[in-house]
Motif scaffolding. Structure first.
Motif, PDB file in Angstrom:
ATOM      1  N   TRP A 149      14.007  -1.495 -20.123  1.00 11.29           N
ATOM      2  CA  TRP A 149      12.778  -0.660 -20.433  1.00 11.29           C
ATOM      3  C   TRP A 149      12.509   0.435 -19.490  1.00 11.29           C
ATOM      4  N   VAL A 150      11.480   1.395 -19.909  1.00  8.46           N
ATOM      5  CA  VAL A 150      10.913   2.298 -18.925  1.00  8.46           C
ATOM      6  C   VAL A 150       9.370   2.237 -19.114  1.00  8.46           C
ATOM      7  N   ARG A 151       8.606   2.652 -18.028  1.00  6.20           N
ATOM      8  CA  ARG A 151       6.998   2.875 -18.145  1.00  6.20           C
ATOM      9  C   ARG A 151       6.796   3.743 -17.160  1.00  6.20           C
ATOM     10  N   GLU A 152       5.571   4.161 -17.222  1.00  5.84           N
ATOM     11  CA  GLU A 152       4.746   5.133 -16.282  1.00  5.84           C
ATOM     12  C   GLU A 152       3.756   4.245 -15.483  1.00  5.84           C
ATOM     13  N   GLN A 153       3.589   4.422 -14.139  1.00  2.00           N
ATOM     14  CA  GLN A 153       2.393   3.913 -13.405  1.00  2.00           C
ATOM     15  C   GLN A 153       2.031   5.145 -12.669  1.00  2.00           C
ATOM     16  N   GLY A 154       0.690   5.406 -13.021  1.00  2.00           N
ATOM     17  CA  GLY A 154       0.104   6.700 -12.402  1.00  2.00           C
ATOM     18  C   GLY A 154       0.871   7.773 -12.599  1.00  2.00           C
ATOM     19  N   LYS A 155       1.467   8.545 -11.753  1.00  2.00           N
ATOM     20  CA  LYS A 155       2.305   9.771 -12.082  1.00  2.00           C
ATOM     21  C   LYS A 155       3.818   9.347 -12.029  1.00  2.00           C
ATOM     22  N   LYS A 158       0.895  -1.032  -0.040  1.00  2.00           N
ATOM     23  CA  LYS A 158       0.017  -0.096  -0.131  1.00  2.00           C
ATOM     24  C   LYS A 158       0.747   1.228  -0.002  1.00  2.00           C
ATOM     25  N   ALA A 159       1.806   1.243   0.959  1.00  2.00           N
ATOM     26  CA  ALA A 159       2.820   2.384   0.767  1.00  2.00           C
ATOM     27  C   ALA A 159       3.658   2.658  -0.313  1.00  2.00           C
ATOM     28  N   LEU A 160       3.989   1.625  -0.790  1.00  2.00           N
ATOM     29  CA  LEU A 160       4.690   1.689  -2.132  1.00  2.00           C
ATOM     30  C   LEU A 160       3.902   2.146  -3.343  1.00  2.00           C
ATOM     31  N   LYS A 161       3.010   1.495  -3.449  1.00 10.55           N
ATOM     32  CA  LYS A 161       1.860   1.841  -4.487  1.00 10.55           C
ATOM     33  C   LYS A 161       1.585   3.396  -4.639  1.00 10.55           C
ATOM     34  N   ALA A 162       1.434   3.799  -3.340  1.00 10.06           N
ATOM     35  CA  ALA A 162       0.849   5.428  -3.023  1.00 10.06           C
ATOM     36  C   ALA A 162       2.204   6.361  -3.312  1.00 10.06           C
ATOM     37  N   TYR A 163       3.330   5.737  -3.138  1.00 12.88           N
ATOM     38  CA  TYR A 163       4.631   6.406  -3.256  1.00 12.88           C
ATOM     39  C   TYR A 163       4.798   6.489  -4.775  1.00 12.88           C
ATOM     40  N   VAL A 164       4.685   5.248  -5.383  1.00 11.44           N
ATOM     41  CA  VAL A 164       5.199   5.559  -6.988  1.00 11.44           C
ATOM     42  C   VAL A 164       4.010   6.142  -7.839  1.00 11.44           C
TER      43      VAL A 164
END
Length: 247
Positions: free
Chosen positions: A195-201, A100-106
Motif C-alpha cells: 500500500w501507499v499513503r501520505e503523512q503530512g507532506k 521526533k526527528a523521524l516525524k519531522a523528516y517524513v
C-alpha cells in the motif's frame, strides 16, 4: 555505517571524501536519489545479506542505498542527507528524540519505505504505526501470489503479479487512510499486502513481501520496490533522477 561496492564510490563523489557533513546538501540539479537503509545485526530478516542485491538493482535505476544498523542515525543531521528512509529490520523501540526527528523528516516531505518486518518496528510509537499504515500481527508461510488491486497507480506501472514463497503477513491497526495496491487472498479473507499513503507532506510505500532471498531475488519484487521508492521520494526528486540520464 557500512557502504557496499559502487554505492561507496557514488556517495564519496557526491559528498566529497572526508568532507564536513554539516556542509553537505542534496543538489537541486540532476542527480541520483539518496536513500538511507536501516537494517539490523541479525540473521533473521538478514538485512546485511539482502540489501546489496537490492542496492545493485536500484543503482542502475539512479538510486543509491546507504546502509546502517544503528537507529541512532535517525537524527536531523543524518536524515537531511537523504531523500528517504527504507527500513528492513526488527527494532523493537524508538526513543523520543528519534521519533521526533523521524516525524519531522517524513511530515516535512521525505519518503518512508518500510519493507516486510518494518511493520513490527518501533512498537512503542503510535505515530510510527499510524504512519506505516498498520502493524504486523501474525503470519504463516507458503507459496502465494498477491493480487493487484490498483493497476492504475504509478507504483504498479509495469508490475505483474508474481508467485513466491514468503511469510503470509496479517496486520493489525490498519490505517483507513491508505491506497491498497496488492492484496493476499486466503479463502474469504483479503489482506492488504502492498500500500501507499501520505503523512503530512511525506509519502509512504509499504509492502509485506520480503522475508528472505526467495522474494528478494524476484525481478517483479525488485521492480515493485524501485517504483515504490521513486513514487515515495516525490515528483521533484524523481524528475532529478530522470534528468540525470543514466547511461
Amino acid at each position: 555505517m557500512k557502504y557496499f561496492g559502487l554505492i561507496t564510490v557514488a556517495m564519496l563523489l557526491m559528498m566529497g571524501c572526508g568532507g564536513n557533513s554539516s556542509k553537505i546538501e542534496l543538489s537541486d540539479g540532476p542527480r541520483r536519489a539518496e536513500i538511507l537503509f536501516l537494517g539490523h545485526e541479525s540473521t533473521h530478516h538478514n538485512s546485511e545479506k539482502l540489501m546489496p542485491g537490492l542496492a545493485r538493482h536500484l543503482f542502475q535505476k539512479g538510486i543509491n542505498l546507504t546502509y546502517t544498523a544503528d537507529p541512532d542515525d535517525l537524527n536531523a543531521e543524518k536524515l537531511r542527507l537523504y531523500d528517504g528512509l527504507m527500513i528492513y529490520a526488527n527494532h523493537d523501540e524508538i526513543t523520543a528524540d528519534q521519533e521526533k526527528a523521524l516525524k519531522a523528516y517524513v511530515e516535512g516531505g521525505k519518503a518512508l519505505i518500510p519493507i516486510h518486518s518494518a511493520s513490527f518496528c518501533f512498537r512503542n510509537s503510535d505515530w510510527f504505526v499510524e504512519t506505516v499504515g498498520g502493524q504486523f500481527s501474525s503470519h504463516g508461510t507458503g507459496d502465494f501470489t498477491a493480487s493487484i488491486t490498483d493497476s492504475s497507480h504509478p507504483v504498479m506501472a509495469g508490475i505483474s503479479e508474481f508467485e513466491t514463497w514468503d511469510e503470509t503477513y496479517v496486520h493489525s491497526q490498519l490505517n483507513e487512510d491508505m491506497t491498497v495496491l496488492m492484496e493476499r487472498v486466503e479463502g474469504d479473507h483479503r489482506e492488504p499486502y502492498t500500500w501507499v499513503r501520505e503523512q503530512g507532506k511525506g509519502r509512504i510505500f509499504y509492502t509485506a513481501y520480503g522475508h528472505d532471498e526467495r522474494t528478494w531475488n524476484q525481478p517483479e519484487f525488485l521492480k515493485l520496490v524501485t517504483n515504490g521508492v521513486l513514487w515515495a521520494v516525490g515528483e521533484d526528486v524523481a524528475q532529478q533522477v530522470a534528468d540525470y540520464d543514466i547511461p
